[in-house]
Design an enzyme around this catalytic site. Sequence first.
Site, mmCIF file in Angstrom:
data_model
loop_
_atom_site.group_PDB
_atom_site.id
_atom_site.type_symbol
_atom_site.label_atom_id
_atom_site.label_comp_id
_atom_site.label_asym_id
_atom_site.label_seq_id
_atom_site.Cartn_x
_atom_site.Cartn_y
_atom_site.Cartn_z
ATOM 1 N N CYS A 34 38.456 51.683 7.685
ATOM 2 C CA CYS A 34 39.889 51.574 7.415
ATOM 3 C C CYS A 34 40.450 52.424 6.286
ATOM 4 O O CYS A 34 41.461 53.104 6.473
ATOM 5 C CB CYS A 34 40.279 50.113 7.228
ATOM 6 S SG CYS A 34 39.057 49.061 6.477
ATOM 7 N N LYS A 88 48.515 45.143 4.841
ATOM 8 C CA LYS A 88 47.314 45.587 4.138
ATOM 9 C C LYS A 88 47.514 46.966 3.507
ATOM 10 O O LYS A 88 48.007 47.889 4.149
ATOM 11 C CB LYS A 88 46.152 45.621 5.137
ATOM 12 C CG LYS A 88 44.846 46.197 4.628
ATOM 13 C CD LYS A 88 43.792 46.076 5.721
ATOM 14 C CE LYS A 88 42.519 46.826 5.365
ATOM 15 N NZ LYS A 88 41.468 46.649 6.384
ATOM 16 N N HIS A 90 44.828 48.646 0.841
ATOM 17 C CA HIS A 90 43.444 49.123 0.882
ATOM 18 C C HIS A 90 43.273 50.589 0.483
ATOM 19 O O HIS A 90 42.408 51.298 1.015
ATOM 20 C CB HIS A 90 42.837 48.878 2.271
ATOM 21 C CG HIS A 90 41.343 48.705 2.220
ATOM 22 N ND1 HIS A 90 40.544 48.711 3.342
ATOM 23 C CD2 HIS A 90 40.505 48.522 1.168
ATOM 24 C CE1 HIS A 90 39.285 48.547 2.994
ATOM 25 N NE2 HIS A 90 39.235 48.433 1.679
ATOM 26 N N HIS A 186 41.061 41.757 12.331
ATOM 27 C CA HIS A 186 39.955 41.954 11.396
ATOM 28 C C HIS A 186 39.289 40.610 11.071
ATOM 29 O O HIS A 186 39.918 39.554 11.171
ATOM 30 C CB HIS A 186 40.531 42.582 10.122
ATOM 31 C CG HIS A 186 39.520 43.137 9.168
ATOM 32 N ND1 HIS A 186 38.794 42.346 8.322
ATOM 33 C CD2 HIS A 186 39.153 44.413 8.907
ATOM 34 C CE1 HIS A 186 38.014 43.109 7.576
ATOM 35 N NE2 HIS A 186 38.204 44.370 7.911
ATOM 36 N N ASP A 244 43.032 51.302 13.205
ATOM 37 C CA ASP A 244 42.512 52.123 12.110
ATOM 38 C C ASP A 244 41.025 52.414 12.228
ATOM 39 O O ASP A 244 40.466 53.115 11.389
ATOM 40 C CB ASP A 244 42.849 51.524 10.737
ATOM 41 C CG ASP A 244 42.242 50.165 10.503
ATOM 42 O OD1 ASP A 244 41.595 49.618 11.412
ATOM 43 O OD2 ASP A 244 42.421 49.623 9.397
ATOM 44 N N ASN A 245 40.360 51.904 13.235
ATOM 45 C CA ASN A 245 38.980 52.277 13.548
ATOM 46 C C ASN A 245 38.592 51.621 14.868
ATOM 47 O O ASN A 245 39.355 50.822 15.426
ATOM 48 C CB ASN A 245 37.991 51.856 12.448
ATOM 49 C CG ASN A 245 38.178 50.454 11.935
ATOM 50 O OD1 ASN A 245 38.579 50.239 10.796
ATOM 51 N ND2 ASN A 245 37.907 49.460 12.779
ATOM 52 N N LYS A 262 32.714 50.431 15.119
ATOM 53 C CA LYS A 262 33.238 50.646 13.776
ATOM 54 C C LYS A 262 32.138 51.109 12.812
ATOM 55 O O LYS A 262 31.036 50.595 12.839
ATOM 56 C CB LYS A 262 33.862 49.345 13.266
ATOM 57 C CG LYS A 262 34.414 49.408 11.853
ATOM 58 C CD LYS A 262 35.056 48.083 11.458
ATOM 59 C CE LYS A 262 35.583 48.129 10.035
ATOM 60 N NZ LYS A 262 36.277 46.894 9.637
#
Length: 460
Positions: A34, A88, A90, A186, A244-245, A262
């Site tokens: 991510c 989020k 991060h 997630h 995002d992945n 991932k």
Amino acid sequence: MTSVTTTPNSKQKCWMNWPVPGVTLENYYVQPICTPTRAQLLTGRYDIHTGLQHGIVWPSQANGLPRNETTIATKLKQSGYKTHIVGKWHLGFYRKEFLPTRRGFDSFYGFLTGGQDYYTHINRLGFHKPGYTQLNGYDFWRDEEVEKNVIGEYTTFLFAEEAERIIKKHDPKDPLFLFLSFQAPHMPLQVPDRFLKRYAEIKDRKRRLYAAMVSCLDEAVGNVTSALKGRGLWENTVLIFSSDNGGQILAGGNNWPLRGWKTSLWEGGIRTVGFVKSKLIKNPRRIHRELMHVSDWFPTLAHLAGASIEGLALDGANQWTSISEGTLSSRNEILHNIDCHDSTLGGPNGCHCRQAALRRGDWKLLIGCPGIGDWVPAAEMNKPTQSSTGCQGPNSVFLFNVTDDPEERKDVSEQHPDVVRDLLERIEVYNATAVPARFPDPDPNSLPAKHGGIWAPWMY
């Protein structure tokens, strides 16, 4: 123009043909985890150029998106946009200067770390290292102040409701950029019962929870879309949806029939879900098979906003004409990454195996340790995992024609030594431009116990 970018985490593969104006991105790539993906989305720059190529920013690391990097939020704000991030972050918070409100966003509502309990909003993982796990730090913020009145509330609901509030208060005379960054689906796998009841027939618990979380996410996106329509913004909105992945198979995700998941550079870790919906699209209702990368959103959004990117050393390419009209992609090549892999998740100095991957046209080259490359069917398919074969040491080389072989089953490196040589040379060209990876050891001053039980900036 209104631009809404939504980024859920690790959404499972779902190839869609939309009955309403929209474009499904079938050949769309992000990063295998991510933080690197988010950095590339916001800067339009490869991770080798920002020092974030090694992995995520852990909560206890004094690390973040470099301050000298211009974010798309900053660029759009300079062009008169109201800019907001919900969800989020991060991308680092060890100093206040790394907070979203100091990186181009007018407002921030969400959490700073990489994940949390959906109800208590506690992040328990500070660093994958003895003594720095199970740290139990609270993490929920409004702008630069801790938000405590959300304890017990489910994050997907909170984020959608905040996005709706922003939209309803927004003056339609001003352009709007809303980065809606959902956590779902997630880990940890948590969801309200009313969604879980829909999937009683799914026997595998993780898959059942995952499916329910995706349904909750779908409802949230629908509510935000309705808010845009109700405020009279939908006609001029570009809605971008991106994971995002790749899916995390250990937490209910699935990438079948693609290889890996991932954290890996196999297709299952980086080729992912993306679509664009807008009435501004000239050739809608189609599957877009042209090559696209997450770094392309920066120049694409800047183009739509009429913002200048002069002087910025971007790795992304403006893809709007390709998306809107179906023309050829603005790129023929993607550097997936160059890094040193360490199975213990330690820093680059502990690297035991180089890894890199590059795609050019139909070809994809991987070297070193791209990650576990198994083919893992979803639990409900009742099929065994197909284990990958072949060495993944520092001298490993794999070549695939991913147009003909998207599952990466037939390594043709020995049959095409000239292609291997050309792509290896190209990787070395990129590597010559790379900055060192930053992956500092955990800082004991970061511990939540020193900050009232909260993950918060600790350097001044």
